[in-house]
Structure formats: structure tokens, C-alpha cells
Design a protein around this motif. Structure first.
Motif, PDB file in Angstrom:
ATOM      1  N   GLU A  66     125.731 -16.773   2.268  1.00 32.69           N
ATOM      2  CA  GLU A  66     124.437 -16.220   2.668  1.00 32.69           C
ATOM      3  C   GLU A  66     124.521 -14.702   2.854  1.00 32.69           C
ATOM      4  O   GLU A  66     123.583 -13.972   2.497  1.00 32.69           O
ATOM      5  CB  GLU A  66     123.971 -16.888   3.965  1.00 32.69           C
ATOM      6  CG  GLU A  66     123.723 -18.386   3.848  1.00 32.69           C
ATOM      7  CD  GLU A  66     122.650 -18.714   2.823  1.00 32.69           C
ATOM      8  OE1 GLU A  66     121.712 -17.903   2.665  1.00 32.69           O
ATOM      9  OE2 GLU A  66     122.747 -19.776   2.190  1.00 32.69           O
ATOM     10  N   LEU A  67     125.626 -14.230   3.421  1.00 37.17           N
ATOM     11  CA  LEU A  67     125.786 -12.782   3.587  1.00 37.17           C
ATOM     12  C   LEU A  67     125.809 -12.077   2.239  1.00 37.17           C
ATOM     13  O   LEU A  67     125.170 -11.035   2.055  1.00 37.17           O
ATOM     14  CB  LEU A  67     127.077 -12.485   4.355  1.00 37.17           C
ATOM     15  CG  LEU A  67     127.078 -12.774   5.852  1.00 37.17           C
ATOM     16  CD1 LEU A  67     128.487 -12.612   6.418  1.00 37.17           C
ATOM     17  CD2 LEU A  67     126.118 -11.863   6.579  1.00 37.17           C
ATOM     18  N   PHE A  68     126.555 -12.646   1.296  1.00 38.74           N
ATOM     19  CA  PHE A  68     126.641 -12.019  -0.026  1.00 38.74           C
ATOM     20  C   PHE A  68     125.292 -12.056  -0.736  1.00 38.74           C
ATOM     21  O   PHE A  68     124.884 -11.072  -1.359  1.00 38.74           O
ATOM     22  CB  PHE A  68     127.702 -12.726  -0.863  1.00 38.74           C
ATOM     23  CG  PHE A  68     127.881 -12.143  -2.235  1.00 38.74           C
ATOM     24  CD1 PHE A  68     128.434 -10.883  -2.394  1.00 38.74           C
ATOM     25  CD2 PHE A  68     127.476 -12.847  -3.354  1.00 38.74           C
ATOM     26  CE1 PHE A  68     128.598 -10.339  -3.667  1.00 38.74           C
ATOM     27  CE2 PHE A  68     127.634 -12.310  -4.623  1.00 38.74           C
ATOM     28  CZ  PHE A  68     128.192 -11.047  -4.774  1.00 38.74           C
ATOM     29  N   ASN A  69     124.579 -13.172  -0.630  1.00 39.41           N
ATOM     30  CA  ASN A  69     123.259 -13.267  -1.268  1.00 39.41           C
ATOM     31  C   ASN A  69     122.286 -12.262  -0.664  1.00 39.41           C
ATOM     32  O   ASN A  69     121.487 -11.641  -1.375  1.00 39.41           O
ATOM     33  CB  ASN A  69     122.711 -14.685  -1.129  1.00 39.41           C
ATOM     34  CG  ASN A  69     123.461 -15.673  -1.992  1.00 39.41           C
ATOM     35  OD1 ASN A  69     124.117 -15.297  -2.966  1.00 39.41           O
ATOM     36  ND2 ASN A  69     123.381 -16.946  -1.642  1.00 39.41           N
ATOM     37  N   LYS A  73     123.262  -8.855  -1.841  1.00 39.79           N
ATOM     38  CA  LYS A  73     122.968  -8.746  -3.276  1.00 39.79           C
ATOM     39  C   LYS A  73     121.484  -8.490  -3.507  1.00 39.79           C
ATOM     40  O   LYS A  73     121.097  -7.808  -4.462  1.00 39.79           O
ATOM     41  CB  LYS A  73     123.413 -10.024  -3.988  1.00 39.79           C
ATOM     42  CG  LYS A  73     123.367  -9.941  -5.495  1.00 39.79           C
ATOM     43  CD  LYS A  73     124.028 -11.155  -6.124  1.00 39.79           C
ATOM     44  CE  LYS A  73     123.252 -12.421  -5.820  1.00 39.79           C
ATOM     45  NZ  LYS A  73     123.776 -13.588  -6.561  1.00 39.79           N
ATOM     46  N   THR A  74     120.644  -9.028  -2.641  1.00 33.01           N
ATOM     47  CA  THR A  74     119.211  -8.768  -2.752  1.00 33.01           C
ATOM     48  C   THR A  74     118.908  -7.283  -2.561  1.00 33.01           C
ATOM     49  O   THR A  74     118.018  -6.726  -3.213  1.00 33.01           O
ATOM     50  CB  THR A  74     118.442  -9.596  -1.706  1.00 33.01           C
ATOM     51  OG1 THR A  74     118.736 -10.978  -1.898  1.00 33.01           O
ATOM     52  CG2 THR A  74     116.952  -9.387  -1.832  1.00 33.01           C
ATOM     53  N   LEU A  75     119.671  -6.635  -1.686  1.00 31.98           N
ATOM     54  CA  LEU A  75     119.445  -5.215  -1.430  1.00 31.98           C
ATOM     55  C   LEU A  75     120.014  -4.328  -2.540  1.00 31.98           C
ATOM     56  O   LEU A  75     119.379  -3.362  -2.964  1.00 31.98           O
ATOM     57  CB  LEU A  75     120.082  -4.822  -0.093  1.00 31.98           C
ATOM     58  CG  LEU A  75     119.478  -5.435   1.167  1.00 31.98           C
ATOM     59  CD1 LEU A  75     120.303  -5.048   2.381  1.00 31.98           C
ATOM     60  CD2 LEU A  75     118.037  -4.995   1.347  1.00 31.98           C
ATOM     61  N   PHE A  76     121.220  -4.637  -2.998  1.00 30.71           N
ATOM     62  CA  PHE A  76     121.932  -3.723  -3.902  1.00 30.71           C
ATOM     63  C   PHE A  76     122.127  -4.272  -5.314  1.00 30.71           C
ATOM     64  O   PHE A  76     122.607  -3.546  -6.190  1.00 30.71           O
ATOM     65  CB  PHE A  76     123.325  -3.387  -3.340  1.00 30.71           C
ATOM     66  CG  PHE A  76     123.328  -2.932  -1.927  1.00 30.71           C
ATOM     67  CD1 PHE A  76     122.682  -1.764  -1.560  1.00 30.71           C
ATOM     68  CD2 PHE A  76     123.986  -3.664  -0.946  1.00 30.71           C
ATOM     69  CE1 PHE A  76     122.693  -1.335  -0.241  1.00 30.71           C
ATOM     70  CE2 PHE A  76     123.996  -3.245   0.369  1.00 30.71           C
ATOM     71  CZ  PHE A  76     123.342  -2.075   0.732  1.00 30.71           C
ATOM     72  N   GLY A  77     121.805  -5.536  -5.535  1.00 24.82           N
ATOM     73  CA  GLY A  77     122.190  -6.190  -6.779  1.00 24.82           C
ATOM     74  C   GLY A  77     121.622  -5.581  -8.033  1.00 24.82           C
ATOM     75  O   GLY A  77     122.209  -5.691  -9.115  1.00 24.82           O
ATOM     76  N   MET A 110     126.694  -5.394  -6.999  1.00 25.89           N
ATOM     77  CA  MET A 110     127.399  -6.563  -6.472  1.00 25.89           C
ATOM     78  C   MET A 110     128.676  -6.169  -5.743  1.00 25.89           C
ATOM     79  O   MET A 110     129.066  -6.800  -4.767  1.00 25.89           O
ATOM     80  CB  MET A 110     127.716  -7.555  -7.594  1.00 25.89           C
ATOM     81  CG  MET A 110     126.546  -8.395  -8.020  1.00 25.89           C
ATOM     82  SD  MET A 110     127.051  -9.735  -9.071  1.00 25.89           S
ATOM     83  CE  MET A 110     125.455 -10.483  -9.384  1.00 25.89           C
ATOM     84  N   ALA A 111     129.345  -5.123  -6.228  1.00 21.42           N
ATOM     85  CA  ALA A 111     130.528  -4.623  -5.517  1.00 21.42           C
ATOM     86  C   ALA A 111     130.126  -4.050  -4.161  1.00 21.42           C
ATOM     87  O   ALA A 111     130.813  -4.275  -3.151  1.00 21.42           O
ATOM     88  CB  ALA A 111     131.236  -3.568  -6.354  1.00 21.42           C
ATOM     89  N   LEU A 112     129.007  -3.339  -4.120  1.00 23.61           N
ATOM     90  CA  LEU A 112     128.503  -2.844  -2.835  1.00 23.61           C
ATOM     91  C   LEU A 112     128.132  -4.000  -1.917  1.00 23.61           C
ATOM     92  O   LEU A 112     128.401  -3.959  -0.713  1.00 23.61           O
ATOM     93  CB  LEU A 112     127.279  -1.952  -3.066  1.00 23.61           C
ATOM     94  CG  LEU A 112     127.511  -0.620  -3.769  1.00 23.61           C
ATOM     95  CD1 LEU A 112     126.184   0.063  -4.044  1.00 23.61           C
ATOM     96  CD2 LEU A 112     128.406   0.269  -2.940  1.00 23.61           C
ATOM     97  N   ALA A 113     127.531  -5.043  -2.484  1.00 17.80           N
ATOM     98  CA  ALA A 113     127.173  -6.217  -1.692  1.00 17.80           C
ATOM     99  C   ALA A 113     128.421  -6.906  -1.149  1.00 17.80           C
ATOM    100  O   ALA A 113     128.440  -7.378  -0.005  1.00 17.80           O
ATOM    101  CB  ALA A 113     126.355  -7.191  -2.540  1.00 17.80           C
ATOM    102  N   ALA A 114     129.480  -6.939  -1.965  1.00 19.68           N
ATOM    103  CA  ALA A 114     130.728  -7.574  -1.518  1.00 19.68           C
ATOM    104  C   ALA A 114     131.340  -6.810  -0.353  1.00 19.68           C
ATOM    105  O   ALA A 114     131.779  -7.408   0.636  1.00 19.68           O
ATOM    106  CB  ALA A 114     131.712  -7.653  -2.685  1.00 19.68           C
TER     107      ALA A 114
END
Length: 213
Positions: free
Chosen positions: A83-86, A89-93, A99-103
Motif C-alpha cells: 500500500e505504501l508503494f502504491n 507511485k500515485t504521486l511520482f509514478g 517508481m524509484a522515487l516511490a520506492a
């Protein structure tokens, strides 16, 4: 045989035992007992083996450590890493390298839950690494991002490493946790900056994702 040589031999034996799938705790206990008995004497080694486990397990100061681990298990079972990654990912994807920023961002948040770098890296790698590979990210960028993001668990409180450091140096655990907030957030910010600069200099390492609705 002098003490340093005995130490090197014991470390080598421990690594061999671990390589043969012996439990890590057993490997460390056996080599520690044998090494101490070889350097000092057999009887003091037996005395330590008799009292040290109880002293460690009955020490109230170490009681938060299993609680941090339990909290990390609950977060993992609740699919919080996913859920955190999703959410990140919504913000930066939709950005290149988003996705690397989301990770990295989700690693920082999960670090504040589990208190462990290993738990953070393991949990987020299971979630983020397949996703980044599927979207055409370079393996070096994906794995490097997750490895770096996992280290935030050492600094961002609550941190098992800071707790142990405070107990060893006889400092306030609360002060240690407060002292870790700003460096942890700075580490998170500079990791994100490093990812942004890397994908700007080497665009082939990452692809922009789809813009969320």
C-alpha cells in the motif's frame, strides 16, 4: 596460538557453519564458546554460557526490540509495504524514475514502522523490484535504490540500531530517536535527489509511467 589467530579461525568456522545452513545463533554461540575457552579457559566459558543467555533475555532495556520486529511483521502481513508503494507511485509514478522515487519514499515510511533496515529492504524489495523490472527499469537502478532506501531504517526512529547504540553507550533512548529524525529525513531527501539526477543524466535507466487518473 595467539588470540588474533584464534579469532580469525573461529570466524572462518562460523562462516562455514552458516554456509552449511546451520542456524546463525547456533553458529555464533558455538564459535564464541570455543574461541573464549581457547583464549581464556574452559571453566569461565562454561560460566558465561550458564549466565549470559538469561542476563540478555531478562534485561528490560532490550524489550522494545521484539516489539519492533512484531510491528514489522504486522505491517508486512497487512500488506502495508504494498500500500505504501502504491500510494507513493500515485504521486511520482508518471515521472521518469518515479517508481524509484516511490520506492525510496515508501522505504522511509516503512522504516518508521519496522525500525529495521533488513526488514525494510526485504519487504520493499518483494513489492517494488518486480514492479520496476516490469516497467523497464534498469536492474542496477532498481536494486541500488532499494538497497539505499533500506538503510534509512538505521536512522529514522524508531530504530533498533539507535536503541542498541543508546543502551551500549548508556545514553537516553529518547534523545537518540530525536537525534535521528533530521538526519533520516535528510537521507531520504538526498536519496530522492540522487535518483532524480541519475535518471536525468542517464534517461535509459528508467521510463516514465502512466499518469494516474
Amino acid at each position: 596460538m595467539d588470540a588474533p589467530m584464534i579469532g580469525f579461525i573461529c570466524i572462518a568456522i562460523m562462516l562455514i557453519m552458516i554456509a552449511f545452513r546451520a542456524p546463525i545463533a547456533l553458529s555464533m554461540a558455538v564459535t564464541g564458546f570455543v574461541g573464549f575457552a581457547s583464549i581464556v579457559a574452559f571453566q569461565p566459558a562454561v560460566a558465561i554460557l550458564d549466565s549470559a543467555p538469561f542476563d540478555a533475555l531478562s534485561n528490560y532495556s532490550f524489550s522494545p526490540i521484539p516489539m519492533f520486529i512484531l510491528m514489522g511483521v504486522f505491517a508486512s502481513k497487512a500488506r502495508m509495504s504494498q500500500e505504501l508503494f502504491n500510494g507513493a507511485k500515485t504521486l511520482f509514478g508518471s515521472w521518469r524514475g518515479g517508481m524509484a522515487l516511490a520506492a525510496v519514499t515508501s522505504c522511509g515510511i516503512f522504516s518508521a514502522i519496522s525500525g529495521s533496515s533488513l526488514a525494510t529492504a526485504a519487504s520493499m524489495s518483494r513489492v517494488a523490484l518486480p514492479e520496476m523490472k516490469r516497467n523497464g527499469y534498469s536492474v542496477s537502478l532498481a536494486t541500488g535504490t532499494l538497497a539505499a532506501g533500506g538503510t534509512l531504517g538505521i536512522m529514522i526512529p524508531p530504530s533498533i540500531a539507535l536503541l542498541l547504540y543508546a543502551l551500549i553507550t548508556e545514553q537516553s533512548v529518547g534523545d537518540m530517536f530525536i537525534a535521528g529524525v533530521i538526519p533520516g529525513l535528510l537521507g531520504l531527501a538526498f536519496y530522492c535527489l540522487a535518483v532524480a539526477v541519475t535518471v536525468w543524466l542517464f534517461p535509459h535507466l528508467a521510463t516514465p509511467g502512466e499518469k494516474p487518473p
